[in-house]
Motif scaffolding. Structure first.
Motif, PDB file in Angstrom:
ATOM      1  N   ALA A  77     -11.137  -3.298   6.077  1.00  0.00           N
ATOM      2  CA  ALA A  77     -11.735  -4.224   5.115  1.00  0.00           C
ATOM      3  C   ALA A  77     -11.239  -5.657   5.348  1.00  0.00           C
ATOM      4  CB  ALA A  77     -11.407  -3.772   3.693  1.00  0.00           C
ATOM      5  N   ASP A  93      -6.273  -4.200   0.272  1.00  0.00           N
ATOM      6  CA  ASP A  93      -7.304  -4.282   1.316  1.00  0.00           C
ATOM      7  C   ASP A  93      -7.960  -5.667   1.330  1.00  0.00           C
ATOM      8  OD1 ASP A  93      -7.246  -1.480   2.114  1.00  0.00           O
ATOM      9  OD2 ASP A  93      -8.306  -1.017   0.264  1.00  0.00           O
ATOM     10  N   ARG A 140     -19.609  -1.162  10.577  1.00  0.00           N
ATOM     11  CA  ARG A 140     -18.497  -0.475   9.919  1.00  0.00           C
ATOM     12  C   ARG A 140     -17.305  -0.521  10.895  1.00  0.00           C
ATOM     13  NH1 ARG A 140     -14.487   1.665   6.997  1.00  0.00           N
ATOM     14  NH2 ARG A 140     -14.477   3.915   6.764  1.00  0.00           N
ATOM     15  N   GLY A 148     -17.831  -0.396   4.273  1.00  0.00           N
ATOM     16  CA  GLY A 148     -16.853   0.633   4.599  1.00  0.00           C
ATOM     17  C   GLY A 148     -17.037   1.812   3.685  1.00  0.00           C
ATOM     18  N   PHE A 149     -16.324   2.882   4.003  1.00  0.00           N
ATOM     19  CA  PHE A 149     -16.441   4.120   3.237  1.00  0.00           C
ATOM     20  C   PHE A 149     -15.044   4.603   2.883  1.00  0.00           C
ATOM     21  CE2 PHE A 149     -19.879   3.944   6.429  1.00  0.00           C
ATOM     22  CZ  PHE A 149     -20.935   3.684   5.560  1.00  0.00           C
ATOM     23  N   LEU A 204      -0.874  -2.089   7.415  1.00  0.00           N
ATOM     24  CA  LEU A 204      -1.720  -1.623   8.525  1.00  0.00           C
ATOM     25  C   LEU A 204      -3.084  -1.260   7.932  1.00  0.00           C
ATOM     26  CD1 LEU A 204      -2.435  -0.615  11.320  1.00  0.00           C
ATOM     27  CD2 LEU A 204      -0.891   1.308  11.011  1.00  0.00           C
ATOM     28  N   ASP A 205      -3.974  -2.246   7.901  1.00  0.00           N
ATOM     29  CA  ASP A 205      -5.323  -1.995   7.386  1.00  0.00           C
ATOM     30  C   ASP A 205      -6.185  -1.565   8.572  1.00  0.00           C
ATOM     31  OD1 ASP A 205      -7.334  -2.061   5.283  1.00  0.00           O
ATOM     32  OD2 ASP A 205      -8.229  -3.644   6.497  1.00  0.00           O
ATOM     33  N   GLY A 206      -6.753  -0.367   8.447  1.00  0.00           N
ATOM     34  CA  GLY A 206      -7.452   0.215   9.601  1.00  0.00           C
ATOM     35  C   GLY A 206      -6.557   1.273  10.235  1.00  0.00           C
ATOM     36  N   THR A 207      -5.878   2.032   9.398  1.00  0.00           N
ATOM     37  CA  THR A 207      -4.920   3.029   9.902  1.00  0.00           C
ATOM     38  C   THR A 207      -5.592   4.037  10.840  1.00  0.00           C
ATOM     39  OG1 THR A 207      -3.632   2.817   7.884  1.00  0.00           O
ATOM     40  CG2 THR A 207      -3.242   4.783   9.173  1.00  0.00           C
ATOM     41  N   GLU A 255       0.826  -1.208   0.000  1.00  0.00           N
ATOM     42  CA  GLU A 255       0.000   0.000   0.000  1.00  0.00           C
ATOM     43  C   GLU A 255       0.862   1.260   0.000  1.00  0.00           C
ATOM     44  OE1 GLU A 255      -2.921   0.534   3.158  1.00  0.00           O
ATOM     45  OE2 GLU A 255      -3.624   2.358   2.184  1.00  0.00           O
ATOM     46  N   GLY A 275     -13.970  -0.300   9.995  1.00  0.00           N
ATOM     47  CA  GLY A 275     -12.827   0.535   9.621  1.00  0.00           C
ATOM     48  C   GLY A 275     -11.642  -0.264   9.139  1.00  0.00           C
ATOM     49  N   ASP A 287      -0.888  -5.094   2.840  1.00  0.00           N
ATOM     50  CA  ASP A 287      -1.359  -3.903   3.548  1.00  0.00           C
ATOM     51  C   ASP A 287      -0.747  -3.991   4.941  1.00  0.00           C
ATOM     52  OD1 ASP A 287      -2.541  -1.768   4.751  1.00  0.00           O
ATOM     53  OD2 ASP A 287      -4.509  -2.110   3.856  1.00  0.00           O
TER      54      ASP A 287
END
Ligand code: IPD
Length: 290
Positions: free
Chosen positions: A213, A237, A209, A182-183, A106-109, A89, A211, A104
């Motif tokens: 994925a 992700d 949600r 998620g957004f 750190l997914d959910g930074t 990433e 945060g 990734d």
């Protein structure tokens, strides 16, 4: 034996034995060890990270720990397998090998930045374009999710001191489904996503949600949610979590037969996948923001 003259292109020898494909279990084992090491580095600084860069929007942040974790993962993977390619990433694509790692770090930074628990290290190994091994480490759940293509998905939980084979929830109608989504970080995309979720919410049990994925896809695999959909995700992700969800029995795809990806990613047990797909397609949920 034919003699190759200088400058003459070499052609594959049809009698030469095929180079053996790397063993998915060995790739998963390497990913697991490296993810654990990166998770330990991230845990040591949880709640102390600082933003060092913004990307697609002022809220799409990179911390020094995203970078440090990705560098560690790259160093360890290349030390073990120097010819491999890596897509990360933070660092983009490097190398050209038939094995490509999709990382990734750190997914959910944003969760990590705020000291929330839902963040993960996600590492997948792709061989000739197909993901064959995936690992998602969620340190604050003390959970290590692993999967190999055709070999099933597993959760090793340090809380429970056990390794469990995963199976996603079956036979859940859309109206009873707990759906994770998620957004993205860009405001135009969020506006579209907000309109879509406003129409999904009255038709399902509820929305979650987290945060992350990668976490959401692992939650499909464990049955903590019934389904997941999101527009705007990237390969890093969903590569590892996607294999984990599929090996737990979920179907994963985009809209109208497209593969999962930035336009749309949906994961759920096949019947629910179909219902959620049709709802999202009817809402034109894959439309580009604008
Ligand atoms: C994000 C998380 C989030 C999802 C976003 C992703 P990051 O990844 O997975 O849940 O909604 O689309 O970009 O930025 O924390 O690595």
């Amino acid at each position: 034996m034919s003699q190759l003259r200088e400058g003459e292109p070499s052609t594959p020898d049809p009698l030469a034995p095929d180079r053996p494909s790397p063993d998915p279990l060995a790739l998963a084992e390497l990913a697991r060890a490296v993810a654990q090491e990166a998770a330990d580095v991230l845990l040591a600084s949880h709640g102390q990270a600082a933003v060092v860069q913004v990307k697609s929007s002022p809220t799409d942040v990179v911390t020094q720990l995203d970078r440090a974790a990705e560098q560690l993962i790259r160093d360890r993977l290349l030390a073990a397998r120097p010819a491999d390619a890596i897509l990360g990433e933070e660092g983009g694509q490097t190398g050209h090998g038939s094995v490509r790692w999709i990382v990734d770090p750190l997914d959910g930074t944003v969760n990590y930045l705020y000291g929330l628990p839902d963040w993960a290290v996600s590492i997948a190994a792709e061989v000739d374009g197909e993901v064959v091994a995936g690992v998602v480490c969620v340190p604050l759940q003390r959970a290590m999710f692993t999967a190999t293509l055709g070999g099933g998905a597993f959760l090793e939980s340090a809380w429970q001191d056990r390794r469990q084979r995963l199976a996603c929830n079956a036979d859940v109608p859309l109206a009873s489904a707990l759906v994770a989504t998620g957004f993205g970080y860009e405001s135009a995309r969020r506006s579209t996503q907000g309109q879509v979720v406003a129409s999904v919410l009255p038709r399902v049990r509820d929305i979650r949600r987290t945060g992350s994925a990668a976490n959401d896809l692992c939650s499909v695999a464990t049955g903590h949610v019934d389904a997941y959909y999101e527009q705007g995700v990237h390969e890093w992700d969903i590569a590892a979590g996607g294999l984990i969800a599929r090996e737990a029995g979920a179907m994963m795809g985009g809209l109208a037969g497209e593969p999962p990806g930035e336009a749309m990613t949906i994961a759920a047990h096949p019947a629910l996948f179909g219902e959620l797909h049709d709802l999202l397609a009817g809402l034109d949920a894959g439309r580009m923001p604008g």
